[in-house]
Design a protein around this motif. Structure first.
Motif, PDB file in Angstrom:
ATOM      1  N   ILE A 117       0.847  -1.196   0.000  1.00  0.00           N
ATOM      2  CA  ILE A 117       0.000   0.000   0.000  1.00  0.00           C
ATOM      3  C   ILE A 117       0.880   1.243   0.000  1.00  0.00           C
ATOM      4  O   ILE A 117       1.787   1.391   0.825  1.00  0.00           O
ATOM      5  CB  ILE A 117      -0.924   0.029   1.229  1.00  0.00           C
ATOM      6  N   GLN A 118       0.620   2.147  -0.937  1.00  0.00           N
ATOM      7  CA  GLN A 118       1.251   3.471  -0.977  1.00  0.00           C
ATOM      8  C   GLN A 118       0.255   4.470  -1.550  1.00  0.00           C
ATOM      9  O   GLN A 118      -0.624   4.091  -2.329  1.00  0.00           O
ATOM     10  CB  GLN A 118       2.516   3.469  -1.849  1.00  0.00           C
ATOM     11  N   VAL A 119       0.434   5.742  -1.195  1.00  0.00           N
ATOM     12  CA  VAL A 119      -0.374   6.773  -1.842  1.00  0.00           C
ATOM     13  C   VAL A 119       0.129   6.943  -3.273  1.00  0.00           C
ATOM     14  O   VAL A 119       1.278   6.620  -3.597  1.00  0.00           O
ATOM     15  CB  VAL A 119      -0.322   8.119  -1.079  1.00  0.00           C
ATOM     16  N   ALA A 120      -0.733   7.467  -4.124  1.00  0.00           N
ATOM     17  CA  ALA A 120      -0.477   7.463  -5.565  1.00  0.00           C
ATOM     18  C   ALA A 120       0.812   8.178  -5.959  1.00  0.00           C
ATOM     19  O   ALA A 120       1.553   7.699  -6.824  1.00  0.00           O
ATOM     20  CB  ALA A 120      -1.664   8.080  -6.297  1.00  0.00           C
ATOM     21  N   MET A 121       1.101   9.319  -5.338  1.00  0.00           N
ATOM     22  CA  MET A 121       2.301  10.066  -5.716  1.00  0.00           C
ATOM     23  C   MET A 121       3.565   9.261  -5.471  1.00  0.00           C
ATOM     24  O   MET A 121       4.581   9.475  -6.129  1.00  0.00           O
ATOM     25  CB  MET A 121       2.356  11.390  -4.950  1.00  0.00           C
ATOM     26  N   LEU A 122       3.524   8.344  -4.509  1.00  0.00           N
ATOM     27  CA  LEU A 122       4.682   7.501  -4.233  1.00  0.00           C
ATOM     28  C   LEU A 122       4.662   6.214  -5.053  1.00  0.00           C
ATOM     29  O   LEU A 122       5.692   5.779  -5.571  1.00  0.00           O
ATOM     30  CB  LEU A 122       4.737   7.160  -2.741  1.00  0.00           C
ATOM     31  N   SER A 123       3.489   5.584  -5.178  1.00  0.00           N
ATOM     32  CA  SER A 123       3.426   4.297  -5.883  1.00  0.00           C
ATOM     33  C   SER A 123       3.799   4.445  -7.359  1.00  0.00           C
ATOM     34  O   SER A 123       4.445   3.563  -7.938  1.00  0.00           O
ATOM     35  CB  SER A 123       2.034   3.678  -5.741  1.00  0.00           C
ATOM     36  N   LEU A 124       3.411   5.546  -7.980  1.00  0.00           N
ATOM     37  CA  LEU A 124       3.778   5.770  -9.383  1.00  0.00           C
ATOM     38  C   LEU A 124       5.292   5.817  -9.550  1.00  0.00           C
ATOM     39  O   LEU A 124       5.852   5.262 -10.503  1.00  0.00           O
ATOM     40  CB  LEU A 124       3.153   7.076  -9.889  1.00  0.00           C
ATOM     41  N   VAL A 125       5.959   6.484  -8.579  1.00  0.00           N
ATOM     42  CA  VAL A 125       7.425   6.578  -8.619  1.00  0.00           C
ATOM     43  C   VAL A 125       8.054   5.213  -8.343  1.00  0.00           C
ATOM     44  O   VAL A 125       9.011   4.806  -9.007  1.00  0.00           O
ATOM     45  CB  VAL A 125       7.922   7.625  -7.596  1.00  0.00           C
ATOM     46  N   THR A 126       7.514   4.493  -7.359  1.00  0.00           N
ATOM     47  CA  THR A 126       8.048   3.179  -6.992  1.00  0.00           C
ATOM     48  C   THR A 126       8.044   2.224  -8.186  1.00  0.00           C
ATOM     49  O   THR A 126       9.046   1.543  -8.459  1.00  0.00           O
ATOM     50  CB  THR A 126       7.232   2.582  -5.830  1.00  0.00           C
ATOM     51  N   VAL A 127       6.924   2.169  -8.891  1.00  0.00           N
ATOM     52  CA  VAL A 127       6.807   1.248 -10.028  1.00  0.00           C
ATOM     53  C   VAL A 127       7.667   1.711 -11.207  1.00  0.00           C
ATOM     54  O   VAL A 127       8.214   0.888 -11.945  1.00  0.00           O
ATOM     55  CB  VAL A 127       5.332   1.094 -10.442  1.00  0.00           C
ATOM     56  N   SER A 133       3.969  17.926 -14.230  1.00  0.00           N
ATOM     57  CA  SER A 133       5.318  18.360 -14.587  1.00  0.00           C
ATOM     58  C   SER A 133       6.366  17.753 -13.654  1.00  0.00           C
ATOM     59  O   SER A 133       7.440  17.321 -14.097  1.00  0.00           O
ATOM     60  CB  SER A 133       5.404  19.890 -14.539  1.00  0.00           C
ATOM     61  N   SER A 134       6.053  17.694 -12.358  1.00  0.00           N
ATOM     62  CA  SER A 134       7.024  17.157 -11.390  1.00  0.00           C
ATOM     63  C   SER A 134       7.194  15.647 -11.569  1.00  0.00           C
ATOM     64  O   SER A 134       8.290  15.110 -11.364  1.00  0.00           O
ATOM     65  CB  SER A 134       6.577  17.469  -9.958  1.00  0.00           C
ATOM     66  N   LEU A 135       6.139  14.945 -11.953  1.00  0.00           N
ATOM     67  CA  LEU A 135       6.248  13.505 -12.181  1.00  0.00           C
ATOM     68  C   LEU A 135       7.217  13.194 -13.325  1.00  0.00           C
ATOM     69  O   LEU A 135       7.853  12.141 -13.343  1.00  0.00           O
ATOM     70  CB  LEU A 135       4.873  12.909 -12.481  1.00  0.00           C
ATOM     71  N   SER A 136       7.335  14.140 -14.249  1.00  0.00           N
ATOM     72  CA  SER A 136       8.258  13.920 -15.371  1.00  0.00           C
ATOM     73  C   SER A 136       9.713  13.894 -14.904  1.00  0.00           C
ATOM     74  O   SER A 136      10.591  13.385 -15.611  1.00  0.00           O
ATOM     75  CB  SER A 136       8.076  15.006 -16.432  1.00  0.00           C
ATOM     76  N   LEU A 137       9.990  14.418 -13.694  1.00  0.00           N
ATOM     77  CA  LEU A 137      11.350  14.372 -13.139  1.00  0.00           C
ATOM     78  C   LEU A 137      11.820  12.935 -12.959  1.00  0.00           C
ATOM     79  O   LEU A 137      13.015  12.651 -12.995  1.00  0.00           O
ATOM     80  CB  LEU A 137      11.408  15.085 -11.781  1.00  0.00           C
ATOM     81  N   VAL A 138      10.867  12.029 -12.732  1.00  0.00           N
ATOM     82  CA  VAL A 138      11.216  10.619 -12.547  1.00  0.00           C
ATOM     83  C   VAL A 138      10.725   9.775 -13.726  1.00  0.00           C
ATOM     84  O   VAL A 138      10.548   8.565 -13.617  1.00  0.00           O
ATOM     85  CB  VAL A 138      10.649  10.081 -11.217  1.00  0.00           C
ATOM     86  N   GLY A 139      10.476  10.442 -14.856  1.00  0.00           N
ATOM     87  CA  GLY A 139      10.148   9.735 -16.081  1.00  0.00           C
ATOM     88  C   GLY A 139       8.712   9.290 -16.226  1.00  0.00           C
ATOM     89  O   GLY A 139       8.394   8.481 -17.097  1.00  0.00           O
ATOM     90  N   ILE A 140       7.823   9.809 -15.381  1.00  0.00           N
ATOM     91  CA  ILE A 140       6.416   9.427 -15.446  1.00  0.00           C
ATOM     92  C   ILE A 140       5.669  10.418 -16.328  1.00  0.00           C
ATOM     93  O   ILE A 140       5.685  11.629 -16.069  1.00  0.00           O
ATOM     94  CB  ILE A 140       5.783   9.392 -14.033  1.00  0.00           C
ATOM     95  N   GLN A 141       5.017   9.908 -17.355  1.00  0.00           N
ATOM     96  CA  GLN A 141       4.238  10.739 -18.255  1.00  0.00           C
ATOM     97  C   GLN A 141       2.756  10.590 -17.921  1.00  0.00           C
ATOM     98  O   GLN A 141       2.354   9.691 -17.176  1.00  0.00           O
ATOM     99  CB  GLN A 141       4.501  10.337 -19.706  1.00  0.00           C
ATOM    100  N   GLU A 142       1.948  11.465 -18.464  1.00  0.00           N
ATOM    101  CA  GLU A 142       0.531  11.459 -18.133  1.00  0.00           C
ATOM    102  C   GLU A 142      -0.122  10.121 -18.481  1.00  0.00           C
ATOM    103  O   GLU A 142      -1.020   9.654 -17.774  1.00  0.00           O
ATOM    104  CB  GLU A 142      -0.189  12.614 -18.833  1.00  0.00           C
ATOM    105  N   GLN A 143       0.349   9.474 -19.546  1.00  0.00           N
ATOM    106  CA  GLN A 143      -0.240   8.189 -19.939  1.00  0.00           C
ATOM    107  C   GLN A 143       0.104   7.061 -18.952  1.00  0.00           C
ATOM    108  O   GLN A 143      -0.506   5.989 -18.992  1.00  0.00           O
ATOM    109  CB  GLN A 143       0.198   7.788 -21.350  1.00  0.00           C
ATOM    110  N   ASP A 144       1.084   7.295 -18.073  1.00  0.00           N
ATOM    111  CA  ASP A 144       1.448   6.286 -17.076  1.00  0.00           C
ATOM    112  C   ASP A 144       0.512   6.312 -15.861  1.00  0.00           C
ATOM    113  O   ASP A 144       0.566   5.414 -15.021  1.00  0.00           O
ATOM    114  CB  ASP A 144       2.887   6.519 -16.580  1.00  0.00           C
TER     115      ASP A 144
END
Length: 285
Positions: A202-212, A267-278
């Motif tokens: 279990i993680q909140v979304a802002m963290l789980s997206l980065v983790t995966v 925009s900040s999610l793109s710092l770790v390579g996460i795009q909107e489609q992810d």
């Protein structure tokens, strides 16, 4: 030839210059120091500085380029815009999540972005309206059967969490019958999933997206039903004059209505390579 009197005169000039320089430096410190009884809003307007905490390695919230010392990330974008609205400049003081509340109390910083408004924190600092609602998600293999929180609420379900976190508190309240694999750090919880000691994490979304994104072999992010989330707010110092907190509330609502908050998040999610489609369908920030 330089006479003794001339040497004394030169030394006197040097000492005087040192005294003047020291006085100027002391005055600069004094100008930025809080005046007795001064409100946070008045202090920011006087010093033209908005002091925030920066936490290294907490992307997408905060990112520090170790080569240049430059900061970026979701919270830094918000702070920069808020400072501009206040006709001030951002000053970033390196800290930790745990120390940020103490930094607020000690008047080392004026605002802390990205805090969860827990009852224990609310005893010593105040919180603004939510920046966003951070959805609780799970990370599991694509064939994992649980689709709801009730599906997870069974003894045979091994659910990893980091001890004392909002993930831990949420799991104990929502799925009390599950077997919790409660570990000391978020990294330990991730390793338990990776090693097969846990069925999901279990993680909140802002963290789980980065983790995966960092470790795609862990599985995929999904949102169990019913959708549950926790507010993420700004923490501010307890102040008899509530003008600063009220100002931040108004600033948040204004930028939410413009769609700026979501833009800063994406925009900040793109710092770790996460795009909107992810981002999983149905996930709202």
């Amino acid at each position: 030839m330089v006479t003794r009197r001339q040497i004394g005169s030169l030394v006197g000039l040097g000492a005087a210059a040192a005294i003047i320089a020291d006085s100027a430096g002391s005055q600069a410190v004094a100008d930025n120091a809080p005046a007795p009884g001064e409100s946070t809003f008045a202090q920011i307007r006087r010093t033209k500085k908005l002091r925030i905490a920066g936490i290294v390695g907490t992307e997408p919230y905060y990112h520090k380029d170790l080569a240049t010392g430059q900061w970026s990330g979701f919270c830094v974008s918000m702070a920069t815009d808020l400072a501009k609205a206040l006709e001030a400049e951002v000053e970033i003081i390196e800290s930790t999540w745990g120390n940020s509340v103490l930094d607020l109390q000690a008047n080392k910083i004026d605002i802390m972005f990205g805090l969860s408004p827990t009852p224990s924190r609310a005893l010593v600092v105040e919180f603004t309206r939510p920046i966003m609602n951070n959805t609780f998600t799970i990370i599991a293999k694509p064939d994992f059967a649980a689709r709801s929180w009730e599906d997870l609420n069974k003894p045979e379900m091994r659910v990893a969490v980091d001890i004392g976190s909002t993930h831990d508190l949420f799991a104990r309240r929502t799925i009390p019958k599950a077997t919790l694999v409660a570990l000391r750090t978020p990294d330990d919880a991730v390793l338990s999933l990776q090693s097969g000691r846990a069925d999901c994490l279990i993680q909140v979304a802002m963290l789980s997206l980065v983790t995966v994104k960092k470790n795609p072999r862990l599985g995929k992010v999904s949102i169990p039903t019913p959708v549950s989330s926790q507010p993420t707010c700004c923490g501010v110092r307890v102040d008899l004059d509530s003008r600063f907190r009220t100002y931040v509330d108004n600033w948040l609502e204004y930028n939410r209505s413009l769609g700026a908050l979501r833009e800063w998040i994406i925009s900040s999610l793109s710092l770790v390579g996460i795009q909107e489609q992810d981002i999983p369908p149905g996930l709202q920030f």
